[in-house]
Design an enzyme around this catalytic site. Structure first.
Site, PDB file in Angstrom:
ATOM      1  NE  ARG A  23      -4.413  -1.227   1.660  1.00 47.39           N
ATOM      2  CZ  ARG A  23      -4.932  -2.017   2.612  1.00 47.39           C
ATOM      3  NH1 ARG A  23      -4.453  -2.006   3.827  1.00 47.39           N
ATOM      4  NH2 ARG A  23      -5.963  -2.792   2.323  1.00 47.39           N
ATOM      5  CD  GLU A  63      16.561  -6.647   3.509  1.00 47.88           C
ATOM      6  OE1 GLU A  63      16.387  -5.644   2.811  1.00 47.88           O
ATOM      7  OE2 GLU A  63      16.093  -6.770   4.661  1.00 47.88           O
TER       8      GLU A  63
HETATM    9  P1  GTP Z   1      12.490  -0.622   3.228  1.00 47.23           P
HETATM   10  O1  GTP Z   1      11.335  -0.147   2.422  1.00 47.23           O
HETATM   11  O2  GTP Z   1      12.298  -0.441   4.718  1.00 47.23           O
HETATM   12  O3  GTP Z   1      12.882  -2.025   2.890  1.00 47.23           O
HETATM   13  O4  GTP Z   1      13.671   0.340   2.850  1.00 47.23           O
HETATM   14  P2  GTP Z   1      14.863   0.112   1.848  1.00 47.23           P
HETATM   15  O5  GTP Z   1      14.441  -0.787   0.743  1.00 47.23           O
HETATM   16  O6  GTP Z   1      15.474   1.420   1.543  1.00 47.23           O
HETATM   17  O7  GTP Z   1      15.819  -0.806   2.678  1.00 47.23           O
HETATM   18  P3  GTP Z   1      17.105  -0.593   3.559  1.00 47.23           P
HETATM   19  O8  GTP Z   1      18.094  -1.525   2.965  1.00 47.23           O
HETATM   20  O9  GTP Z   1      17.527   0.813   3.773  1.00 47.23           O
HETATM   21  O10 GTP Z   1      16.595  -1.136   4.976  1.00 47.23           O
HETATM   22  C1  GTP Z   1      15.911  -2.330   5.106  1.00 47.23           C
HETATM   23  C2  GTP Z   1      15.946  -2.856   6.529  1.00 47.23           C
HETATM   24  O11 GTP Z   1      17.156  -2.502   7.215  1.00 47.23           O
HETATM   25  C3  GTP Z   1      14.873  -2.319   7.450  1.00 47.23           C
HETATM   26  O12 GTP Z   1      13.690  -3.056   7.312  1.00 47.23           O
HETATM   27  C4  GTP Z   1      15.509  -2.506   8.834  1.00 47.23           C
HETATM   28  O13 GTP Z   1      15.466  -3.871   9.226  1.00 47.23           O
HETATM   29  C5  GTP Z   1      16.947  -2.164   8.569  1.00 47.23           C
HETATM   30  N1  GTP Z   1      17.228  -0.731   8.751  1.00 47.23           N
HETATM   31  C6  GTP Z   1      17.450   0.157   7.769  1.00 47.23           C
HETATM   32  N2  GTP Z   1      17.687   1.385   8.275  1.00 47.23           N
HETATM   33  C7  GTP Z   1      17.599   1.279   9.621  1.00 47.23           C
HETATM   34  C8  GTP Z   1      17.741   2.216  10.710  1.00 47.23           C
HETATM   35  O14 GTP Z   1      17.991   3.411  10.538  1.00 47.23           O
HETATM   36  N3  GTP Z   1      17.589   1.726  11.966  1.00 47.23           N
HETATM   37  C9  GTP Z   1      17.326   0.413  12.216  1.00 47.23           C
HETATM   38  N4  GTP Z   1      17.203   0.032  13.480  1.00 47.23           N
HETATM   39  N5  GTP Z   1      17.179  -0.494  11.211  1.00 47.23           N
HETATM   40  C10 GTP Z   1      17.309  -0.075   9.938  1.00 47.23           C
HETATM   41 MG    MG Z   2      14.196  -3.181   1.906  1.00 47.16          MG
END
Ligand code: GTP
Ligand code: MG
Length: 224
Positions: free
Chosen positions: A80, A164
């Protein structure tokens, strides 16, 4: 209706449950089963690397390996939020983190060594690498994120599934879980000062990782 519970399709049809919905639910469950299989494949690969690394180096590279399948609720929320089609195809084509594995390592260099061993395997395709260790997020978040594609072998097809994999040290994981808890506290005072302090903690924790790694090298050099 909880989509991850076993559904008695015949009973549902008999009770007049719309057939279209039943079909969608079973398609969804089939896809989730395939993601669970993909997790098993990658976990096995990690366990094999762990066994060999432990034998060769006399120590364990992984502190822990945790895996999870995204819940139906957060799959729906993400579709969504990002405006993707809410369907089995929509999930497969757009979400790369339905199957997720978190590998916690003792030292930063073990992350790169084992991630390379995994991604060099000839049945693994690397879709994306996000290195938040070399390039931490502005808030201080550090981890190595890989999106991989791994084949699973079903009764009559071979299917490539996305998984992932997040690699972190114990210190990075400690920081990320605290930051995650604090993020959900609403309306906190001094939010700016607190996020500065979080950044400083991330920095200190990364220094500690490097010092412990250097210490490990010194101890190992003396043993030889
Ligand atoms: P999403 O839509 O959340 O998947 O974002 P993205 O595709 O940009 O993914 P990204 O690789 O930045 O982050 C994916 C995952 O990493 C998140 O679901 C968290 O588990 C972890 N993560 C990323 N950034 C942070 C952060 O600032 N703090 C914490 N605690 N976890 C994070
Ligand atoms: Mg992601």
């Amino acid at each position: 209706m909880e989509l991850n519970k076993v559904i008695d399709l015949e009973a549902l049809t008999a009770s007049g449950f719309p057939e279209g919905l039943i079909e969608q639910a079973s398609g969804f469950m089939e896809l989730m089963m395939q993601y669970r299989c993909a997790l098993m494949e990658v976990e096995t690969k990690l366990n094999v690397l762990n066994a060999e690394f432990t034998m060769k180096n006399n120590r364990n590279p992984f502190e822990s390996i945790k895996s999870r399948i995204k819940t139906p609720k957060s799959i729906l929320e993400k579709l969504r939020r990002k405006g993707f089609e809410i369907s089995v195809k929509g999930i497969e084509e757009n979400l790369a983190d339905v199957a997720g594995i978190r590998v916690i390592c003792s030292f930063p260099d073990d992350i790169y060594a084992t991630a390379k061993m995994l991604t060099d395997q000839d049945d693994i395709r690397v879709i994306q690498v996000k290195d938040y260790i070399i390039n931490p997020k502005p808030n201080g978040y550090r981890s190595l994120h890989l999106i991989l594609e791994v084949p699973i072998f079903l009764s009559n097809e071979k299917k490539n599934m996305k998984v992932e994999v997040q690699f972190r040290t114990i210190a990075m994981d400690f920081w990320a879980s605290l930051e995650h808890k604090l993020k959900y506290k609403k309306n906190i005072e001094n939010a700016e000062e607190i996020s500065k302090e979080l950044q400083r903690c991330a920095e200190a924790s990364s220094q500690l990782d490097l010092r412990m790694q250097a210490l490990r090298d010194r101890i190992e050099a003396e043993r030889e």
